[in-house]
Design an enzyme around this catalytic site. Sequence first.
Site, PDB file in Angstrom:
ATOM      1  N   ASP A   1      -3.865  10.091  -7.927  1.00 52.64           N
ATOM      2  CA  ASP A   1      -3.932  10.352  -6.499  1.00 52.64           C
ATOM      3  C   ASP A   1      -2.530  10.128  -5.942  1.00 52.64           C
ATOM      4  O   ASP A   1      -1.682   9.517  -6.594  1.00 52.64           O
ATOM      5  CB  ASP A   1      -4.941   9.406  -5.855  1.00 52.64           C
ATOM      6  CG  ASP A   1      -5.074   9.609  -4.361  1.00 52.64           C
ATOM      7  OD1 ASP A   1      -4.971  10.763  -3.910  1.00 52.64           O
ATOM      8  OD2 ASP A   1      -5.243   8.611  -3.660  1.00 52.64           O
TER       9      ASP A   1
ATOM     10  N   THR B   1      -1.449   9.380  -2.063  1.00 51.93           N
ATOM     11  CA  THR B   1      -1.319   8.355  -1.033  1.00 51.93           C
ATOM     12  C   THR B   1      -2.016   7.067  -1.461  1.00 51.93           C
ATOM     13  O   THR B   1      -3.191   7.069  -1.795  1.00 51.93           O
ATOM     14  CB  THR B   1      -1.914   8.852   0.297  1.00 51.93           C
ATOM     15  OG1 THR B   1      -1.315  10.100   0.645  1.00 51.93           O
ATOM     16  CG2 THR B   1      -1.666   7.846   1.401  1.00 51.93           C
TER      17      THR B   1
ATOM     18  N   PHE C   1     -13.210  10.350  10.120  1.00 53.33           N
ATOM     19  CA  PHE C   1     -12.520  11.246   9.190  1.00 53.33           C
ATOM     20  C   PHE C   1     -13.419  11.584   8.018  1.00 53.33           C
ATOM     21  O   PHE C   1     -14.058  10.715   7.427  1.00 53.33           O
ATOM     22  CB  PHE C   1     -11.241  10.600   8.669  1.00 53.33           C
ATOM     23  CG  PHE C   1     -10.531  11.444   7.640  1.00 53.33           C
ATOM     24  CD1 PHE C   1      -9.765  12.536   8.033  1.00 53.33           C
ATOM     25  CD2 PHE C   1     -10.657  11.159   6.291  1.00 53.33           C
ATOM     26  CE1 PHE C   1      -9.132  13.322   7.079  1.00 53.33           C
ATOM     27  CE2 PHE C   1     -10.026  11.941   5.339  1.00 53.33           C
ATOM     28  CZ  PHE C   1      -9.257  13.019   5.743  1.00 53.33           C
TER      29      PHE C   1
ATOM     30  N   ARG D   1       4.459  13.475   5.467  1.00 50.25           N
ATOM     31  CA  ARG D   1       3.052  13.794   5.644  1.00 50.25           C
ATOM     32  C   ARG D   1       2.852  14.186   7.096  1.00 50.25           C
ATOM     33  O   ARG D   1       3.274  13.463   8.000  1.00 50.25           O
ATOM     34  CB  ARG D   1       2.168  12.598   5.303  1.00 50.25           C
ATOM     35  CG  ARG D   1       0.689  12.922   5.412  1.00 50.25           C
ATOM     36  CD  ARG D   1      -0.185  11.774   4.981  1.00 50.25           C
ATOM     37  NE  ARG D   1      -1.596  12.114   5.065  1.00 50.25           N
ATOM     38  CZ  ARG D   1      -2.592  11.290   4.783  1.00 50.25           C
ATOM     39  NH1 ARG D   1      -2.317  10.061   4.387  1.00 50.25           N
ATOM     40  NH2 ARG D   1      -3.847  11.669   4.893  1.00 50.25           N
TER      41      ARG D   1
ATOM     42  N   ASP E   1      -7.007   4.885  -5.752  1.00 49.30           N
ATOM     43  CA  ASP E   1      -7.249   3.654  -4.991  1.00 49.30           C
ATOM     44  C   ASP E   1      -8.691   3.560  -4.499  1.00 49.30           C
ATOM     45  O   ASP E   1      -8.976   2.955  -3.480  1.00 49.30           O
ATOM     46  CB  ASP E   1      -6.282   3.557  -3.810  1.00 49.30           C
ATOM     47  CG  ASP E   1      -6.384   4.761  -2.875  1.00 49.30           C
ATOM     48  OD1 ASP E   1      -7.077   5.725  -3.233  1.00 49.30           O
ATOM     49  OD2 ASP E   1      -5.775   4.733  -1.795  1.00 49.30           O
TER      50      ASP E   1
ATOM     51  N   ALA F   1     -12.356   4.870  -2.999  1.00 47.31           N
ATOM     52  CA  ALA F   1     -12.798   5.731  -1.894  1.00 47.31           C
ATOM     53  C   ALA F   1     -13.018   7.157  -2.383  1.00 47.31           C
ATOM     54  O   ALA F   1     -13.996   7.441  -3.058  1.00 47.31           O
ATOM     55  CB  ALA F   1     -11.806   5.669  -0.747  1.00 47.31           C
ATOM     56  N   ASN F   2     -12.103   8.086  -2.036  1.00 47.78           N
ATOM     57  CA  ASN F   2     -12.294   9.498  -2.347  1.00 47.78           C
ATOM     58  C   ASN F   2     -12.118   9.820  -3.823  1.00 47.78           C
ATOM     59  O   ASN F   2     -12.348  10.961  -4.238  1.00 47.78           O
ATOM     60  CB  ASN F   2     -11.300  10.343  -1.525  1.00 47.78           C
ATOM     61  CG  ASN F   2     -11.534  10.219  -0.040  1.00 47.78           C
ATOM     62  OD1 ASN F   2     -12.665  10.032   0.398  1.00 47.78           O
ATOM     63  ND2 ASN F   2     -10.480  10.301   0.744  1.00 47.78           N
ATOM     64  N   ASP F   3     -11.681   8.869  -4.638  1.00 44.23           N
ATOM     65  CA  ASP F   3     -11.439   9.121  -6.056  1.00 44.23           C
ATOM     66  C   ASP F   3     -12.592   8.655  -6.937  1.00 44.23           C
ATOM     67  O   ASP F   3     -12.484   8.713  -8.160  1.00 44.23           O
ATOM     68  CB  ASP F   3     -10.144   8.416  -6.498  1.00 44.23           C
ATOM     69  CG  ASP F   3      -8.954   8.785  -5.630  1.00 44.23           C
ATOM     70  OD1 ASP F   3      -8.831   9.975  -5.302  1.00 44.23           O
ATOM     71  OD2 ASP F   3      -8.164   7.898  -5.278  1.00 44.23           O
TER      72      ASP F   3
END
Length: 1227
Positions: A526, A528, A651, A707, A900, A902-904
């Site tokens: 990933d 960020t 988000f 970003r 990190d 979460a989304n991973d």
Amino acid sequence: MDNLIEIEEMSTTNGNISGRVFAAFSRSLDRATISTTYEPMAVNQCIINEGTDDELKCRSYRETYERKALYYLLTICTLGLVLLIFYWKPEWRVWVRARASDVDRATHLVLHDKYQRNHVKTVKRLDPIDCSQFRNGDITTDNAKREDLESKHDDAVPYFSLSSISKNGLQPTKYFEHKFHKYLWRHDTFVPLRGLDCDTTIEKMKEMKSGLNESDKPDRRTLFGINTITIEITPIVVLLFREILNPYYAFQLFAVVVWCVDEYYSLPAVIVVMSTVSITLSLYLTRKQDIMIHDMSSGSGTVRVLVGDKFESRDSKSLLPGDVIEIGDKVDTLWCDCVLLSGNCVVSESMLTGESVPVLKTPLVSSTTEFGMEFYDPSRHKQHTLYGGTKVVDVQHHQTNNLPRALVIRTGFYTEKGKMIESMLSPSPMDYKYYNDSLKFILVMLLLGLFGAILAIVFLASLGAPASFIVKRVLDLITTIVPPGLPAALTVATIYAQRRLRLAKIFCISPPRIAISGKINCMCFDKTGTLTENDLKLWGVVPCKGIEQDSTQQIASAENEPSFYDTIHDYEKLPQYGKTGLECLNALACCHSLVTIDDKVTGDPVDLELFQATKWCLNQSTEKWSQGCSCVVAADDNNLAKIAIARVFQFNSVMQRMSVITKLQGDDKMQIYVKGAPETIITLCNQKSVPANFKQKLQFYTKQGYRVLALAHRTLENPNNDISIMERNIVESSLNFLGLVVMANPLKPRTTETISSLKTANIRTVMATGDNLETALYVAKKCCMINEADKIVIVEAEIEENTGDLKISWNLDCTRRGIKTMNPSHSKKTAIEIIESQLAPTYHLALTGKTLVLLREHSTRLFYRVLVGATVLARMKPDHKRYLVEGLQEMSYIVGMCGDGANDCGALKAAHSGIAIAEAETSIVAPFTSMRKDISSCLKLIREGRAALVTSFGMIKYLCVYCFAQYHSLLILFTINSYYSDMQFTFADVGPTGLVTLFFAVGGAAKMLSKKPPHLSLVSPIMLVCLFLQIALLILFQVSSFVLLQNQSSWYTRLEPNMTHPKDNILCAENTVMFYTSIFQNMMLAFIFYKGRPHRQPLYRNVPYFVGFLLLMIWFGILFFARIPDVDEFFGITTLNNDNVGFKFMLLSLYIANLICAIIVEKFLLESEYFNRLLKKIFRKCITKSRPRNNRVNEDQVEDIHYLKLQTDLKLDSSWPPVGQETIIRT
């Protein structure tokens, strides 16, 4: 016995080395037969969870009296031994006790999953406590249209939900349990039970606010049971029982009995000690794993449940789907999955996702679709869902006696936490190939043992040995060929590796994956928070000018086209840039999901950075004008109005944006602010409000690595709108573009160093990020993932509106990059490398998640071709990252994923080795959790994985070849009716073998990651050839030693076998020479199979092993050269040539020659690239010739998707990649 079956399955996944070996062997036996069993589909077969990752092929059986009689007869005739076989292969027990039947009449099921595993399940009967129909008056409705839709939806769903029984009541039915989930009989098959998370409309959930009726509870209790995820810690006695019944230890028990019958007691004692050590270590690992999972999963507490019209305190174990609970304002743990009905909650989901930032949860809002309703979707409504196991940090309510309320939707193992715990108990068996290879080694040795047993029978029979003696010696051979210390050795290696990782702050919940990590050849990251710092710094704001955005003027005139101001760094001056500047400041101050906890503002790092840049304050809503709002933001400047945040749309990584509805003090109209990915935001904006040079401006910043976020706004004209029921897609529409927010995203200190080390080690690196493509490319170049001279091809795919075909464009990235220049300090080699890289640059493909999905759906061939060259993938949603990992695995990559949390989460679980960078010491989001804040943990894990791989291979090779050396020397002695003494056997097993078992794995990993990977398979051609060469050398020098002895005519006298007292044949010159030769060869093997650099620390760094080895050499020298009568008598050795050292020096010369030849094979042939390629070519030709013609694959029909084959083909294809062209795929 059924319970034992379940116990065996659990032990196989919880760190039991020998259990995993046998499980791998069982699957390898079943694979050939099972794969053809289901074609065509028979009466006793069905498919469960069809089309999902949990698809099961089910075969049904029904017990009959005659089959049960046969089962009991077999048990009696075999004295119960058949029960042991049925314990190892439970499906065989079903085949004996029952015959195939229709699924609806079955008493037993054999489930076959995609990993070639079989699971035996007993079909049970579900009898409701109260069979009366459900009386859910609280969830009925007069909306006929909705009822009709629900009925049609219910008939089509492949699961058993509460809506399936809400009208007709729960009737008696059949079911079975698999992985802690119930599967109920419905529509000619079994379907999984689901809670309110499936087949429930949002409107129905809102109507359940009065809680669950007492009449509903008995049936729901019958279905879902007690709300607990407790994994009981298995008693030591049960664990011991499992281990003893393992096939490996059953064989060891057989060996001990054989030796004791032969009046050998020292060696059986050694085997018992080694087996005890092995079992103890295995029990330690299993017990430790059980305790860890138990501590992570267990627990219960008191909850406030709505009963009638008031809340009562109840035990959390009593919760059921449909209950309404109250979320207290104290820090608390959630014990179920629930949907928030009212109020706001701030929760910490670090245990589930590894994400330490608190998350704001908001109430579920009703919405409608074209059918008049919307069904609850767990993935789309995450921001309204509270998960079991998470911590409630804070609650936000606006009335003293009105705490947040939530509807329970899932309990027990049906919760997200329950599913994660279940995945830990039943992991995907991607690591079994390693153990399968180990088992193949043992099987080969067993075959050799059987061959030697036949020779021993021939030799001994020719000497006239009695039958009882021949049987004993043959059993000696068979029991000698299998290494007794193998499980202990592998377990010790795992313990040492796990301990070293723990010292490096890398925590592991799946020890077998450590060795798998040593095979990683592709590492995905990933961006960020992983490659770059998690805390982004606001660099500037670029507001839009030329349009005054209010309710009366939203379209720019021809003379006043929208454009951008220069970048602003003093954010307090934004109001000086007109209405747009003021709205930009308001958006920065209020478009977030931050909360105040203990007077400290906390939340998402990006939101926090933008808010703190405004220097505004965040307070709770206490004033009358802001009643009903979650919080109020205010500036120090009294000229600026206070803003109350009335509603937050958090988000969403799929939507790539967030938004808020706000209320200005003194203004009746509501304001909407939206923040998110620029490419997404402009699609929601009035296009006349977007500057013409938007794309150029965006690329200007993204190509510099910044970003970029976009801001948008609109005024809600009708102040009477009920914002609590407004749908998100309506709120986030018809927006006016405000400007861009530019944020600096610096690399973490060790990112570049780690990426360079991985590339030096020939490990492919890939970036998968949700950020902009240009930003991702800049970061990839900056961290050396893409070299300066490499070319980048941007792949874009889209569906043409007119034809529906897939159009793919291949554009060369023309971003200017610096070219390396040579200076006098460059070495000659470096200069040549630079010139070559510039003359023949490498291509890197860059694409977005949208392109990846389109290729995956419409062109499998292009999907793999693009994936094999893709380095940067941007705008990746969570599912896209999982598709990436799975696609790489399909091309035979061993994939590591670092993120990190979460989304991973999906990608971390799918990868062979997932590493979550998190603050929690243990997290169930990935097999490995690193408390290091950078990606250097990947290097450490791969180094330790390679060391563990080399260590395990070395130990397996030693133990197998050592057993063969002992076995062959015994075979030679059998030709003269002699054999080893008890103490000779004992010394061989306690000395070199004990040293290898206990201390071989102590040496740590090398400090640098080597360019050349270790050998990845025990059964690769070069490993097998070199192993058989070592065995051939052992045979050659053992025979040479024996022949050398027989040629000593001056003093040697051949043994005349004593057939009456065989033990008198032990004390002879032949026995002594073979004992010396065997012991030296054992020590030699312990030396040459210990591999140090490049993957492990050198031998002298492994102090216990090195010292022990020196002591063994000294002791062998004493035995070999010195004459100590008591010692000689103790070991059963005799004098050679009246202590004349001449013969011993000849023997020693043979031993040194053996050592030199063994070193040549192990250190040179095994590591020779040329020899490796030659063997692979020979093996490939042999396999091709041996394959029947009708079984050969037509290469024109099926393309080999192995990444090495694809890379070779693409390098030879001069038209790849088709830069500057367009590819059309007919759909």
